[in-house]
Design an enzyme around this catalytic site. Structure first.
Site, short mmCIF file in Angstrom:
data_model
loop_
_atom_site.label_atom_id
_atom_site.label_comp_id
_atom_site.label_asym_id
_atom_site.label_seq_id
_atom_site.Cartn_x
_atom_site.Cartn_y
_atom_site.Cartn_z
CG ASP A 130 -2.77 -13.96 5.18
OD1 ASP A 130 -3.54 -14.63 4.45
OD2 ASP A 130 -2.46 -12.77 4.93
CE LYS A 181 -6.69 -15.89 1.76
NZ LYS A 181 -6.84 -14.47 1.46
NE ARG A 229 -3.85 -2.33 2.11
CZ ARG A 229 -3.85 -3.65 1.82
NH1 ARG A 229 -2.70 -4.29 1.66
NH2 ARG A 229 -4.98 -4.31 1.69
C1 S3P Z 1 -4.38 -9.04 2.00
C2 S3P Z 1 -5.67 -9.45 2.26
C3 S3P Z 1 -6.06 -10.84 2.56
C4 S3P Z 1 -4.84 -11.68 2.90
C5 S3P Z 1 -3.70 -11.45 1.94
C6 S3P Z 1 -3.27 -10.00 1.99
C7 S3P Z 1 -4.12 -7.62 1.72
O1 S3P Z 1 -6.68 -11.40 1.42
O2 S3P Z 1 -5.16 -13.05 2.95
O3 S3P Z 1 -2.59 -12.27 2.27
O4 S3P Z 1 -2.95 -7.19 1.77
O5 S3P Z 1 -5.08 -6.90 1.47
P1 S3P Z 1 -8.25 -11.18 1.07
O6 S3P Z 1 -8.51 -9.76 0.86
O7 S3P Z 1 -8.48 -11.97 -0.19
O8 S3P Z 1 -9.01 -11.74 2.24
#
Ligand code: S3P
Length: 426
Positions: A312, A339, A26
């Site tokens: 995660d 995932k 981000r």
């Molecule tokens: C993440 C959001 C999660 C997470 C991923 C990282 C992120 O996924 O499992 O490892 O950085 O926004 P989802 O938005 O699909 O739940």
């Protein structure tokens, strides 16, 4: 391949955990969209984050390394048409958030990724972005995807799932729309995008699970300091918690409540964890975490609104559950099937090889803990978090555990094995 033997010694000492992956993505993306330079300290130097850097470089953003810092020269929201396909590698966050940004760009771009990423669902992103006015050429809802962005209209989007990637894609697109974009989610997913947008000066309001973003405001770049990744720290938390006598201090870990479910669950299992030196970096809560190893962890139920707070960390929590006495039931976690691997079947399949009594359900796992783990030849299934979870299981197993295809650990935690060894050899 990595080989793990059960440590004769406890885990002791201090470790600094690499930067948070979600926050690093981000910071790079918002830095690219901002006006001015964003200097990122403590960024995660791992393959997934380089995928974001490389895609943005291909879109005309100048990103340079200055010592251990990353400098992103903001383009004030206007990127340039890429010469070739953008490659998000293994990174779902890169792909999904970038589609939100591309939706606002007045050119055509094609995004692809590795074999695993090409199987992951993208319709959840395409649908709301299409509603905002982005044009997606024919696709099956998976990468590669071609998108032509342009003039967007704001939407009020009720997300069917608590997904930070979906929420963030819509909010990033909302930066390019005239008026207020609203995203509502069924329960709270990680809120790093909201915190960083607010930090960069966007007009954003959060009311419980509903976020309202005013489009077309100018983002202002600046210095960002990234906390340690709790998702990386979790492997070491569990390693120390299941090795009696351990005393491990994990420094400067992000403990944002939308991410810290792993701490709550380990405490409920009877582990000894303590937050120390609590502070805030930017708007992100940060703390040192002291973990002590003990015997007598017990099984728990994990489901509902807890799941997005530790999605995660489920691979490594499954290992803690295998060592704990009694039954652990993980439910409402069908997202694990899409995932980097199908984590439900990967964990069940590989942990069974180590003698764990573990069964798959549609949306989770049932683990009967307390059986002594046996070393075995196991596979990462091409998934960084499965590889690290199996390495942690190896610490609790009798004999040797060999994890093959373990280079995938570099996706999120290069130096994981060195970090582990440095606190075992103390
Ligand atoms: C993440 C959001 C999660 C997470 C991923 C990282 C992120 O996924 O499992 O490892 O950085 O926004 P989802 O938005 O699909 O739940």
């Amino acid at each position: 391949m990595i080989i793990i033997t059960s440590p004769r010694e406890k885990l002791a000492g201090e470790l600094t955990i690499p930067g948070d992956k979600s926050i690093t993505h981000r910071a790079i993306m918002l830095g690219a969209l901002a006006r001015g330079v964003t200097e990122i300290r403590g960024f995660l130097d791992a393959e997934d984050c380089w995928s974001t850097v490389n895609c943005l470089r291909a879109l005309g953003v100048k990103i340079t390394l200055k010592g251990r810092r990353l400098l992103v020269e903001g383009r004030n929201k206007k990127l340039t048409e890429p010469a070739g396909k953008l490659d998000a590698g293994n990174s779902g966050t890169t792909a999904r958030l970038l589609l939100g940004i591309l939706a606002g760009q007045d050119f055509r771009a094609t995004l692809s990724g590795d074999r695993s990423l090409q199987q992951r669902p993208m319709k959840r992103i395409i649908d709301p972005l299409r509603q905002m006015g982005a044009d997606f050429e024919d696709n099956e809802g998976t990468l590669p995807i071609s998108i032509r962005g342009g003039k967007l209209q704001p939407i009020s989007f009720k997300s069917p799932r608590a997904s930070a990637q979906v929420k963030s894609a819509v909010l990033l697109a909302g930066l390019f729309a005239d008026g207020a974009t609203v995203v509502e989610e069924p329960s709270r997913s990680r809120n790093h995008t909201e915190l960083m947008l607010s930090r960069f000066g966007a007009g954003i309001r959060v009311d419980d699970n509903r976020i309202t973003l005013q489009g077309r405001t100018v983002l202002k770049g600046g210095p960002v300091r990234i906390p340690g990744d709790i998702s990386a720290a979790a492997f070491l938390m569990v390693a120390a918690a299941i090795t009696p006598g351990s005393e491990l201090l994990l420094k400067d870990v992000g403990v944002n409540p939308t991410r810290s479910g792993v701490i709550d669950v380990l405490l409920e299992m009877g582990a000894s964890l303590e937050l120390q030196q609590e502070k805030t970096w930017g708007r992100e809560p940060v703390a040192d975490i002291m973990v002590k190893g003990n015997t007598g962890l017990k099984g728990v139920k994990i489901g509902g609104e807890m799941i997005p707070r530790l999605i995660d960390e489920i691979p490594v929590l499954a290992v803690a559950a295998a060592v704990a006495e009694g039954k652990t039931i993980i439910s409402d976690a069908s997202e694990l099937r899409v995932k980097e691997s199908d984590r439900i079947s990967a964990l069940a399949g590989e942990l069974k090889k180590m003698g764990v009594r573990i069964e798959e359900t549609d949306d989770g796992l049932v683990i009967e803990g307390g059986e002594k783990l046996q070393g075995a030849d196991v596979q990462s299934c091409g998934d960084h978090r499965v590889a690290m979870a199996l390495a942690v299981a190896g610490l609790a197993a009798e004999g040797e555990t060999a994890v093959s295809d373990a280079e995938v650990i570099n996706i999120s935690f290069p130096g994981f094995m060195q970090a582990l060894r440095s606190v075992i050899d103390n």
